[in-house]
Design an enzyme around this catalytic site. Structure first.
Site, PDB file in Angstrom:
ATOM      1  N   SER A   1       1.021  -1.519  -0.399  1.00  0.00           N
ATOM      2  CA  SER A   1       0.153  -0.177   0.217  1.00  0.00           C
ATOM      3  C   SER A   1       0.898   1.406  -0.609  1.00  0.00           C
ATOM      4  O   SER A   1       1.936   1.112   0.609  1.00  0.00           O
ATOM      5  CB  SER A   1      -0.739   0.142   1.229  1.00  0.00           C
ATOM      6  OG  SER A   1      -1.491   1.240   0.870  1.00  0.00           O
TER       7      SER A   1
ATOM      8  N   HIS B   1       1.896  11.790   0.044  1.00  0.00           N
ATOM      9  CA  HIS B   1       1.625  13.787  -0.249  1.00  0.00           C
ATOM     10  C   HIS B   1       2.876  14.163  -0.347  1.00  0.00           C
ATOM     11  O   HIS B   1       3.538  14.565   0.873  1.00  0.00           O
ATOM     12  CB  HIS B   1       0.945  13.452   1.086  1.00  0.00           C
ATOM     13  CG  HIS B   1      -0.190  13.672   1.711  1.00  0.00           C
ATOM     14  ND1 HIS B   1      -1.453  13.233   0.725  1.00  0.00           N
ATOM     15  CD2 HIS B   1      -0.587  11.882   2.524  1.00  0.00           C
ATOM     16  CE1 HIS B   1      -2.586  12.430   0.881  1.00  0.00           C
ATOM     17  NE2 HIS B   1      -2.026  11.327   2.220  1.00  0.00           N
TER      18      HIS B   1
ATOM     19  N   HIS C   1      -1.764   7.400  -4.520  1.00  0.00           N
ATOM     20  CA  HIS C   1      -2.969   5.600  -3.672  1.00  0.00           C
ATOM     21  C   HIS C   1      -2.839   5.315  -4.991  1.00  0.00           C
ATOM     22  O   HIS C   1      -2.602   5.062  -5.630  1.00  0.00           O
ATOM     23  CB  HIS C   1      -3.640   6.256  -3.636  1.00  0.00           C
ATOM     24  CG  HIS C   1      -3.710   5.159  -2.645  1.00  0.00           C
ATOM     25  ND1 HIS C   1      -5.449   4.312  -3.440  1.00  0.00           N
ATOM     26  CD2 HIS C   1      -4.013   4.415  -1.401  1.00  0.00           C
ATOM     27  CE1 HIS C   1      -5.062   2.935  -3.187  1.00  0.00           C
ATOM     28  NE2 HIS C   1      -4.481   3.048  -1.940  1.00  0.00           N
TER      29      HIS C   1
ATOM     30  N   ASN D   1      -2.533   0.531  -3.970  1.00  0.00           N
ATOM     31  CA  ASN D   1      -2.069  -1.072  -4.116  1.00  0.00           C
ATOM     32  C   ASN D   1      -2.566  -1.715  -4.229  1.00  0.00           C
ATOM     33  O   ASN D   1      -3.119  -1.453  -5.209  1.00  0.00           O
ATOM     34  CB  ASN D   1      -2.962  -0.797  -2.406  1.00  0.00           C
ATOM     35  CG  ASN D   1      -4.688  -1.143  -2.291  1.00  0.00           C
ATOM     36  OD1 ASN D   1      -4.752  -2.190  -2.918  1.00  0.00           O
ATOM     37  ND2 ASN D   1      -5.023  -0.180  -2.527  1.00  0.00           N
ATOM     38  N   THR D   2      -2.351  -2.946  -3.989  1.00  0.00           N
ATOM     39  CA  THR D   2      -1.898  -4.270  -4.870  1.00  0.00           C
ATOM     40  C   THR D   2      -2.626  -5.141  -3.564  1.00  0.00           C
ATOM     41  O   THR D   2      -1.408  -5.296  -2.550  1.00  0.00           O
ATOM     42  CB  THR D   2      -1.374  -4.457  -6.376  1.00  0.00           C
ATOM     43  OG1 THR D   2       0.397  -4.699  -5.393  1.00  0.00           O
ATOM     44  CG2 THR D   2      -1.115  -4.432  -7.161  1.00  0.00           C
TER      45      THR D   2
END
Length: 288
Positions: free
Chosen positions: A106, A110, A120, A122-123
């Site tokens: 994840s 910023h 962002h 995620n996998t």
């Protein structure tokens, strides 16, 4: 070793490798920052190992507070255990047997410069009595003039995600793009969180190799696309008004993650690392 055990091992090893590659790319951006950051030192990731519980796995949390990235988190986890009774009905295959295993990566970023977009990605690979992949990546520009589908940064990011989907027969960019737009929507504000990307969940086409290939391609696509966008924007001068707009937009980002994000809910309800789960929140935000 069963086929499933081998698949778990293979997926987990990939997520660990991707974490290292992403950390290296972010730290290079910290090193490459120009004169705007001359009075600040290049940041480095603080890496922290954590455990979910005795013999229940854990992960490696990576946090960066630097000059280009005001706050970034790149986290790996591999956990297993048992879903709580109230959560089992929400997870495919968990009502039959509450035991689960999950691994993934994840990332949240910023940036300090309002011109450089937040992002962002995620996998993950999840196993109950069923198995599936999920994940995606989305771009979150902080200034309204960047928050259009016609902006060059948006086009470049979506191109990277579309090319990732094209690398596997499991990829369906049009469907995943629409899914992302639907998922990253703030209904109480009647607005999107950012300019989208792709999102997919419960992916099991029956071809594990193809599904895994897509998941790897998404991570690689993000790695090749997002740092390039940051590099292009990080040295642009900004104004106090730009910074104020960035703080306001971060507030919207925080609202989504606290109210609607499935990853936040999943992590907190499965005994995940609270520090890494809530690291997605921006370091400073305002509301008006």
């Amino acid at each position: 070793m069963t086929d499933l055990d081998e698949r778990k091992r293979t997926a987990s090893a990939w997520f660990k490798s991707l974490q290292k590659q992403l950390i290296a790319a972010f730290e290079k951006l910290e090193d490459d920052a120009g004169p705007l950051y001359a009075d600040m030192e290049a940041g480095r990731f603080d890496l922290e190992e954590w455990e979910r519980g005795p013999n229940q796995g854990g992960g490696r949390m990576g946090m960066l507070r630097g000059r280009v990235f005001e706050k970034a988190g790149i986290h790996f986890s591999e956990v297993h255990g048992e879903f709580s009774p109230e959560f089992r009905k929400q997870i495919p295959g968990a009502e039959e047997d509450p035991l689960f295993w999950a691994a993934g990566i994840s990332l949240i970023a910023h940036t300090r410069n309002p011109h450089a977009p937040a992002a962002h990605m995620n996998t993950r690979f999840v196993c109950t009595t069923k198995t599936w992949f999920g994940g995606g990546g989305d771009l979150n520009p902080m200034l309204d003039r960047y928050r259009t589908q016609e902006h060059e940064d948006t086009i470049a990011f979506h191109k990277g995600m579309e090319e990732a989907c094209a690398k596997s027969p499991s990829g369906d960019y049009a469907h995943f793009k629409a899914w992302c737009d639907e998922y990253f929507w703030l209904p109480h504000r009647n607005e999107p969180r950012g300019v989208g990307g792709i999102f997919y969940d419960h992916l099991n086409t029956g071809d594990w190799g193809a599904d895994f290939a897509l998941t790897k391609a998404v991570g690689e696509g993000f790695l090749s696309t997002y740092p390039t966008l940051v590099a292009k924007r990080m040295d642009q001068p900004w104004t106090d008004a730009d910074r104020e707009e960035q703080m306001f937009r971060r507030g919207r980002y925080a609202e989504f993650n606290l109210l609607y994000d499935r990853g936040t809910t999943f992590g907190l309800k499965t005994g995940g690392n609270v520090k890494s789960i809530l690291s997605s929140l921006p370091p400073i935000a305002t509301w008006r």
